[in-house]
Design an enzyme around this catalytic site. Structure first.
Site, PDB file in Angstrom:
ATOM      1  N   THR A  19       0.837  -1.210   0.000  1.00  0.00           N
ATOM      2  CA  THR A  19       0.000   0.000   0.000  1.00  0.00           C
ATOM      3  C   THR A  19       0.871   1.260   0.000  1.00  0.00           C
ATOM      4  OG1 THR A  19      -1.689  -1.187   1.234  1.00  0.00           O
ATOM      5  CG2 THR A  19      -1.816   1.204   1.269  1.00  0.00           C
ATOM      6  N   VAL A  20       1.738   1.385   0.995  1.00  0.00           N
ATOM      7  CA  VAL A  20       2.509   2.621   1.143  1.00  0.00           C
ATOM      8  C   VAL A  20       3.566   2.736   0.034  1.00  0.00           C
ATOM      9  CG1 VAL A  20       3.953   3.994   2.688  1.00  0.00           C
ATOM     10  CG2 VAL A  20       2.123   2.579   3.637  1.00  0.00           C
ATOM     11  N   LYS A 102       6.085   2.015  12.814  1.00  0.00           N
ATOM     12  CA  LYS A 102       5.997   2.388  14.251  1.00  0.00           C
ATOM     13  C   LYS A 102       6.185   1.196  15.152  1.00  0.00           C
ATOM     14  CE  LYS A 102       2.010   1.733  12.230  1.00  0.00           C
ATOM     15  NZ  LYS A 102       1.157   2.302  11.227  1.00  0.00           N
ATOM     16  N   VAL A 129       3.671   7.977  12.390  1.00  0.00           N
ATOM     17  CA  VAL A 129       2.665   8.496  13.324  1.00  0.00           C
ATOM     18  C   VAL A 129       1.634   9.332  12.567  1.00  0.00           C
ATOM     19  CG1 VAL A 129       2.276   9.767  15.464  1.00  0.00           C
ATOM     20  CG2 VAL A 129       4.488   8.680  15.055  1.00  0.00           C
ATOM     21  N   ILE A 133      -0.277  13.391   8.564  1.00  0.00           N
ATOM     22  CA  ILE A 133      -0.212  14.599   9.406  1.00  0.00           C
ATOM     23  C   ILE A 133       1.238  14.840   9.850  1.00  0.00           C
ATOM     24  CG2 ILE A 133      -1.008  15.671  11.552  1.00  0.00           C
ATOM     25  CD1 ILE A 133      -3.432  13.881  11.482  1.00  0.00           C
ATOM     26  N   GLY A 184      -6.905  -0.221   2.595  1.00  0.00           N
ATOM     27  CA  GLY A 184      -5.461  -0.091   2.834  1.00  0.00           C
ATOM     28  C   GLY A 184      -5.123   0.635   4.123  1.00  0.00           C
ATOM     29  N   GLU A 187      -3.375  -2.499   9.569  1.00  0.00           N
ATOM     30  CA  GLU A 187      -2.080  -3.187   9.629  1.00  0.00           C
ATOM     31  C   GLU A 187      -2.237  -4.609   9.078  1.00  0.00           C
ATOM     32  OE1 GLU A 187       0.891  -1.689  10.688  1.00  0.00           O
ATOM     33  OE2 GLU A 187      -0.498  -0.035  10.456  1.00  0.00           O
ATOM     34  N   LYS A 202       2.483   4.477  18.432  1.00  0.00           N
ATOM     35  CA  LYS A 202       2.612   5.863  17.945  1.00  0.00           C
ATOM     36  C   LYS A 202       2.720   6.841  19.119  1.00  0.00           C
ATOM     37  CE  LYS A 202      -0.103   4.873  13.804  1.00  0.00           C
ATOM     38  NZ  LYS A 202      -1.484   4.756  13.311  1.00  0.00           N
TER      39      LYS A 202
END
Ligand code: NAP
Ligand code: HSE
Length: 428
Positions: A19-20, A102, A129, A133, A184, A187, A202
């Protein structure tokens, strides 16, 4: 330098392309200054579509890290091993590392940050985290001159999404979790999300940055959202609260009180209105007071934005770029648009004499300049000799509006300069 004298792009190794990782590749397509040299995955035979250059994909993490043309390693695999060893090897080889992991940093961050320090390289983790943001950057840079007193956050997107789906749309817990997985957000094992462990990891990173709390001190008071039922949402709302998945850390005389779990937040508080996959970080510091950062806390592109921001920060360091100017090849150059030509809706307040015919003259002047009225209200005179007329226009060019107001303000029936305000909807 290349033939056309552009600087050689900074070489990246991507560990993980799920996903990332896929979001990171998507964003990097528009960054000439950065080039992915190799990608490590667990299954090289998986179909990854046209976005992923299959020639770059391999399984041998260590040889990918050691490539001479790689100076930044991006770890978006997740889990403890082989991520921990890969990051340690990359740092020991003098490479900067960017990670979204994390779980790894909460458990082994002390060792890995020390390793980065020893080798004089960066270990950056904005995406670890609250997804997109920039709360890590806020704590690491913007607020370092202040003393952070407390943190209240919604920092697990999956839990917030699940509770929102259940409370607002009547979804079952299982369906809402399945949807979060499909989007997505979750985890690899969504239990980490719904049982509060992801938020606790986090929170630990935030407390490390904000309170200087060592990463060896683990949050112990952790509760998840599994026990909640529609009855809890209904009664909380009747009492004037909304149930939110919180992570809280407050500085007290006897240390930092930290906990994670669903809690009742007063309905009028900003945190009560953060829904879906949105996260929020509500910080209190001595000098600044309250600060709210909110945005998408999980998912492909928001998380990738944080990863790529860190990559660019590392590339700037590696190139010795000074100051705050954008790094070459990373920002698309734009020009300022002509505001006079933009179409907007305007609010107008006219101060005029209270006489017959004024309203007609006003409307006809607006019309003659092509300014069309959507709504019009005349204030009650209330014994005064003047009155106020308020108008909301249809979409109008600023040039037309200004011409109309020049005409109206110069007329004998206008008593004061007309107030005009644009209507601006940040969500449109
Ligand atoms: P994901 O979709 O499961 O992707 C993981 C990727 O890592 C896959 O490409 C997988 O390979 C690869 N991989 C896993 N184990 C590997 C190994 N042993 N060797 C080589 N490659 C391996 O996970 P994700 O959602 O992108 O999350 C990645 C990291 O970002 C995690 O640390 C997560 O906590 C963090 N994160 C995620 C989000 C989010 O919204 N998803 C937000 C913030 C942070 P295959 O493709 O071959 O399976
Ligand atoms: N699983 C995490 C969440 C991803 O839902 O918030 C972002 O860290």
């Amino acid at each position: 330098m290349t033939n056309d004298s552009k600087p050689t792009p900074t070489g990246l190794a991507l560990l993980g392309c799920g996903t990332v990782g896929t979001g990171v590749l998507r964003l990097l397509q528009h960054k000439d200054g950065l080039k992915v040299r190799a990608i490590a995955v667990s299954d090289v035979h998986k179909d990854r579509g046209a976005e992923v250059d299959s020639d770059l994909v391999g399984e041998d993490i260590d040889s990918i890290i050691q490539r001479d043309d790689v100076s930044i390693v991006v770890e978006v695999m997740g889990g403890i091993e082989p991520a921990r060893t890969a990051i340690r090897n990359a740092l020991n080889s003098g490479k900067h590392v960017v990670t979204a992991n994390k779980a790894l940093l909460a458990q082994h961050g002390a060792e890995l940050f020390a390793c980065a320090h020893k080798n004089g390289v960066e270990l950056m983790f904005e995406a670890a985290v609250a997804g997109g943001i920039p709360v890590v950057r806020a704590l690491r840079e913007s607020l370092t001159g202040d003393r952070v007193e407390g943190f209240h956050g919604i920092i697990n997107g999956t839990s917030n999404f699940v509770l929102t789906q259940m409370s607002e749309f009547g979804a079952t817990f299982d369906d809402a979790v399945a949807e979060a997985q499909a989007l997505g957000y979750a985890e690899a094992d969504p239990a980490a999300d719904v049982d509060g462990h992801d938020a606790a990891q986090k929170l630990q990173l935030l407390m490390y940055l904000g309170f200087g709390l060592s990463l060896e001190q683990q949050v112990r008071d952790i509760r998840g959202i599994r026990a909640l039922t529609p009855l809890d949402f209904r009664h909380s709302e009747a009492f004037g609260y909304r149930v939110k998945p919180l992570a809280v850390a407050r500085r007290n005389a006897d240390g930092v009180a930290a906990w994670v779990g669903p809690a009742l937040v007063p309905m009028g508080h900003m945190l009560a209105n953060i829904g879906g996959v949105y996260n929020a970080c509500f910080l209190h510091s001595e000098g600044l007071g309250a600060l709210l950062l909110s945005g998408r806390g999980a998912g492909m592109m928001p998380t990738a934005v944080s990863v790529v921001g860190d990559i660019i920060e590392c590339a700037r360091k590696q190139r010795g770029t000074k100051g705050r100017a954008p790094m070459e090849g990373t920002v698309r150059s734009e020009v300022l648009a002509n505001m006079d030509e933009r179409q907007r809706i305007f609010y107008l307040r006219f101060t005029v004499v209270d006489e017959p015919g004024v309203l007609g003259r006003l409307a006809s002047s607006l019309g003659s300049f092509g300014v069309s009225i959507e709504r019009l209200v005349q204030e009650e005179p209330g014994g005064k000799e003047h009155t106020e007329i308020v108008v909301l226009t249809h979409l109008t060019k600023q040039t037309a509006l200004k011409a109309a107001l020049n005409d109206i303000d110069a007329s004998d029936f206008t008593l004061a300069e007309t107030l005009w305000l644009p209507v601006e909807d940040p969500d449109s």
